[in-house]
Design an enzyme around this catalytic site. Structure first.
Site, PDB file in Angstrom:
ATOM      1  CG  ASP A  10      12.108   7.255  -2.999  1.00 49.16           C
ATOM      2  OD1 ASP A  10      10.903   7.399  -3.228  1.00 49.16           O
ATOM      3  OD2 ASP A  10      12.599   6.003  -2.814  1.00 49.16           O
ATOM      4  CG  ASP A  12       7.773   4.321   0.743  1.00 44.96           C
ATOM      5  OD1 ASP A  12       7.391   4.183   1.869  1.00 44.96           O
ATOM      6  OD2 ASP A  12       6.657   4.916  -0.154  1.00 44.96           O
TER       7      ASP A  12
HETATM    8  C1  XBP Z   1       7.047   3.465  -3.372  1.00 42.34           C
HETATM    9  C2  XBP Z   1       5.699   2.868  -3.455  1.00 42.34           C
HETATM   10  C3  XBP Z   1       4.769   2.989  -2.532  1.00 42.34           C
HETATM   11  C4  XBP Z   1       4.853   2.080  -1.566  1.00 42.34           C
HETATM   12  C5  XBP Z   1       3.469   2.120  -0.588  1.00 42.34           C
HETATM   13  O1  XBP Z   1       7.758   3.908  -4.321  1.00 42.34           O
HETATM   14  O2  XBP Z   1       5.797   2.247  -4.574  1.00 42.34           O
HETATM   15  O3  XBP Z   1       3.520   2.506  -3.437  1.00 42.34           O
HETATM   16  O4  XBP Z   1       4.873   0.740  -1.801  1.00 42.34           O
HETATM   17  O5  XBP Z   1       2.676   3.393  -0.412  1.00 42.34           O
HETATM   18  P1  XBP Z   1       8.812   5.007  -4.176  1.00 42.34           P
HETATM   19  P2  XBP Z   1       1.189   3.488  -1.031  1.00 42.34           P
HETATM   20  O6  XBP Z   1       9.748   4.754  -3.260  1.00 42.34           O
HETATM   21  O7  XBP Z   1       9.421   4.861  -5.770  1.00 42.34           O
HETATM   22  O8  XBP Z   1       7.994   6.448  -4.090  1.00 42.34           O
HETATM   23  O9  XBP Z   1       0.612   2.393  -0.597  1.00 42.34           O
HETATM   24  O10 XBP Z   1       0.873   4.842  -0.223  1.00 42.34           O
HETATM   25  O11 XBP Z   1       1.432   3.774  -2.390  1.00 42.34           O
HETATM   26 MG    MG Z   2      11.821   4.210  -3.046  1.00 43.53          MG
END
Ligand code: XBP
Ligand code: MG
Length: 254
Positions: A10, A12
């Site tokens: 993953d 973020d």
């Molecule tokens: C990450 C997210 C993303 C980020 C923002 O979730 O939910 O929406 O917060 O990115 P994960 P975008 O780590 O579970 O993948 O604005 O590009 O969506």
């Molecule tokens: Mg995440």
């Protein structure tokens, strides 16, 4: 099952703490640019993270806090898309400025996996461009090529907690889930990875520490480093004090 073939990361919250100091700040800058008085505090953003996807998160926020909002131009989806594009421009600028470093131990683990021929991939909700910019600004211009597949954002119909993005990555790599491990940070992440049949390791962060990680094989406070050991919140690391491929292999070897 037995030999670890690939690690699926993953982005973020897992590779880096992108949310609090990256995406959140960028959302607020985009709101200000648009003349909106919307402000996502650190606390509120923690609640909004239950909704994955930036566009989906803005729409959820408007529905919850600004029900009578009438968007300039009349079309909410169009307005949200514009706000989200502006947010991503701010986010990319923050990455360029070095505002978001990798989490502790991530670079070491990636390099060890590469040296041992363990294949790497990304499975994320954010966009391809946001992923490659993070890799470039933290690990250098070659780092994108370390990852055989970057499964990102809207390439699948349903974002996490749906398992689609992990299934997409596994199919592209022609791998069985039993030979791979997902590294995640959140309840939505573990649900997505477990839904695809993957053994899942969690490294919590301040936003996800109290999430429900049902089904995770291991829950740590970080990947850790030799000089800065991790804390084990759940699971068996067989005496290790930082996460390496030996510990990860033991999880799928049983
Ligand atoms: C990450 C997210 C993303 C980020 C923002 O979730 O939910 O929406 O917060 O990115 P994960 P975008 O780590 O579970 O993948 O604005 O590009 O969506
Ligand atoms: Mg995440």
């Amino acid at each position: 099952m037995g030999k670890l073939a690939a690690l699926l990361f993953d982005v973020d919250g897992t590779l880096a703490d992108t949310e609090r100091d990256g995406h959140r700040v960028a959302f607020n800058r985009a709101f200000a640019d648009a003349g909106l008085d919307w402000e996502w505090s650190e606390g509120l953003y923690g609640e909004l993270l239950a909704v994955t996807g930036g566009k989906e998160r803005i729409r959820h926020y408007v529905g919850r806090f600004h029900q009578g909002f009438s968007p300039p131009g009349g079309c909410l989806d169009h307005f949200v898309a514009g706000l989200h594009a502006a947010k991503n421009r701010h986010y990319l600028r923050l990455l360029e400025e070095g505002a978001v470093p990798l989490r502790e131990g991530i670079e070491r683990l990636l390099r060890q996996a590469r040296a041992e021929g363990i294949r790497l991939a990304i499975a994320t909700t954010t966009s391809h461009e946001n992923v490659t910019a993070l890799l470039r600004h933290t690990l250098g211009p070659e780092a994108e090529s370390w990852f055989e597949v970057i499964g990102a954002g809207d390439v699948v119909a349903a974002k996490k907690p749906a398992s689609d993005i992990y299934e997409y990555v596994l199919a592209r790599m022609r791998l069985s889930p039993g030979d791979c491990i997902a590294i995640e940070d959140s309840a939505n992440g573990v649900r997505a990875a477990r839904g695809a049949g993957l053994c899942t390791v969690i490294t919590v962060n301040d936003y996800t520490r109290d999430d429900d990680f049902d089904g995770a094989a291991l829950i740590l406070d970080s990947v850790g480093e030799p000089a800065r050991p991790f804390s084990v919140l759940a699971g068996d690391v067989r005496g290790a004090t930082w996460l390496d491929t030996r510990v990860l292999e033991s999880l799928i070897a049983g």
